[in-house]
Write a protein that holds these residues in place. Structure first.
Motif, PDB file in Angstrom:
ATOM      1  N   LYS A 134       8.872  -7.846   3.362  1.00  0.00           N
ATOM      2  CA  LYS A 134       7.765  -7.816   2.418  1.00  0.00           C
ATOM      3  C   LYS A 134       7.837  -6.579   1.534  1.00  0.00           C
ATOM      4  O   LYS A 134       8.144  -5.485   1.998  1.00  0.00           O
ATOM      5  N   ARG A 135       7.540  -6.783   0.246  1.00  0.00           N
ATOM      6  CA  ARG A 135       7.531  -5.665  -0.686  1.00  0.00           C
ATOM      7  C   ARG A 135       6.203  -4.929  -0.540  1.00  0.00           C
ATOM      8  O   ARG A 135       5.132  -5.523  -0.693  1.00  0.00           O
ATOM      9  N   PRO A 136       6.220  -3.623  -0.285  1.00  0.00           N
ATOM     10  CA  PRO A 136       4.962  -2.889  -0.133  1.00  0.00           C
ATOM     11  C   PRO A 136       4.274  -2.665  -1.477  1.00  0.00           C
ATOM     12  O   PRO A 136       4.869  -2.820  -2.544  1.00  0.00           O
ATOM     13  N   LYS A 137       3.026  -2.289  -1.410  1.00  0.00           N
ATOM     14  CA  LYS A 137       2.259  -1.977  -2.616  1.00  0.00           C
ATOM     15  C   LYS A 137       2.551  -0.545  -3.035  1.00  0.00           C
ATOM     16  O   LYS A 137       2.494   0.380  -2.219  1.00  0.00           O
ATOM     17  N   ARG A 148      12.325   5.265   6.739  1.00  0.00           N
ATOM     18  CA  ARG A 148      10.912   5.270   6.348  1.00  0.00           C
ATOM     19  C   ARG A 148      10.841   5.478   4.838  1.00  0.00           C
ATOM     20  O   ARG A 148      11.555   6.310   4.274  1.00  0.00           O
ATOM     21  N   ALA A 166       2.012   7.117  -0.868  1.00  0.00           N
ATOM     22  CA  ALA A 166       2.022   6.123   0.212  1.00  0.00           C
ATOM     23  C   ALA A 166       3.326   6.225   0.992  1.00  0.00           C
ATOM     24  O   ALA A 166       4.341   6.726   0.492  1.00  0.00           O
ATOM     25  N   GLU A 167       3.313   5.764   2.209  1.00  0.00           N
ATOM     26  CA  GLU A 167       4.538   5.694   3.006  1.00  0.00           C
ATOM     27  C   GLU A 167       4.487   4.461   3.888  1.00  0.00           C
ATOM     28  O   GLU A 167       3.410   4.015   4.288  1.00  0.00           O
ATOM     29  N   TYR A 168       5.671   3.902   4.144  1.00  0.00           N
ATOM     30  CA  TYR A 168       5.748   2.638   4.859  1.00  0.00           C
ATOM     31  C   TYR A 168       6.902   2.645   5.849  1.00  0.00           C
ATOM     32  O   TYR A 168       7.977   3.193   5.575  1.00  0.00           O
ATOM     33  N   SER A 169       6.663   1.998   6.971  1.00  0.00           N
ATOM     34  CA  SER A 169       7.734   1.659   7.896  1.00  0.00           C
ATOM     35  C   SER A 169       8.070   0.195   7.653  1.00  0.00           C
ATOM     36  O   SER A 169       7.319  -0.696   8.053  1.00  0.00           O
ATOM     37  N   LEU A 170       9.172  -0.059   6.951  1.00  0.00           N
ATOM     38  CA  LEU A 170       9.524  -1.428   6.580  1.00  0.00           C
ATOM     39  C   LEU A 170      10.037  -2.222   7.772  1.00  0.00           C
ATOM     40  O   LEU A 170       9.833  -3.426   7.851  1.00  0.00           O
TER      41      LEU A 170
END
Length: 234
Positions: free
Chosen positions: A180-183, A198, A188-192
């Protein structure tokens, strides 16, 4: 030692492929036009006028992903984030965070060295108005996939702007279609995924953002400090 030599050779070979690319007619014509016409301040300079590969520490834990070379920055100097206002802003932040040995990036022979960081762009040629077409980004994507695959130690990725984030995630989606493509949002930070680096996000250090105060050095420093903390704990 043998692995390091092989990595260096493969990066060199890929660099030569990137530099020789003429796949996108619009981008090829534009980058060469800029190199011919030149900005008045650089009328005596010899412009690079070719695609720009990444640079930095091949064993970096931090990968920084930008949009594309600047018309009178990377397209002039031949090194991404070099020779323009965006470069100065970014390198000041990287220097303060310990990823660069100096706070300026002016030319390929200026002595700049990145430690534990590697920088590249999702599009390797300067696009008109800094807006690559979807097919141009797609054409460049194999270079992004191959170059990142040659960086074995990346634990964190800093995407500078939404186009950079989208380009990086789309490269991942080639092997993971369900990702999924994050917003996008600054800081912001994401664990894909558990086995992926990260992802950290920042506004791009363009003059449009830095001169209007949309992105300030403290804002960039805050993101970089979180990256440093993350890498220290990894």
């Amino acid at each position: 030692m043998q692995a390091k030599v092989e990595t260096s050779l493969k990066l060199h070979e890929l660099r030569q492929e990137i530099i020789a690319c003429r796949r996108c007619k619009r981008l090829t014509e534009y980058r060469e036009q800029v190199a011919r016409e030149r900005r008045a301040a650089y009328r005596d300079c010899t412009y690079w006028g070719k695609p720009v590969p990444g640079f930095g520490d091949p064993y970096a834990r931090l990968l920084i992903v930008g949009l594309a070379p600047a018309a009178h920055g990377g397209n002039r100097t031949g090194r991404v984030f070099t020779g323009d206002g965006s470069a100065s802003f970014l390198m000041r932040g990287l220097y303060d965070a310990g990823f660069a040995n100096q706070p300026v990036s002016e030319s390929p022979d200026d002595g700049l060295r990145l430690t534990d960081a590697y920088v590249l762009a999702v599009v390797r040629c300067v696009p008109p108005d800094n807006k690559p077409l979807p097919e141009e980004t797609s054409n460049c994507r194999p270079f992004l996939v191959r170059e990142t695959a040659l960086l074995p130690n990346v634990k964190a990725v800093l995407a500078l702007g939404k186009i950079a984030m989208d380009g990086y995630v789309d490269a991942l989606k080639l092997a993971r279609p369900g990702l999924k493509r994050p917003k996008f949002a600054h800081a912001a930070e994401y664990s894909l995924a558990e086995d992926l680096p990260r992802l950290f996000l920042s506004y791009h250090p363009s003059r449009q953002n830095t001169q209007t105060g949309r992105l300030t050095q403290p804002m960039l420093a805050s993101v970089l400090s979180r990256i440093v903390a993350f890498l220290s704990a990894s």
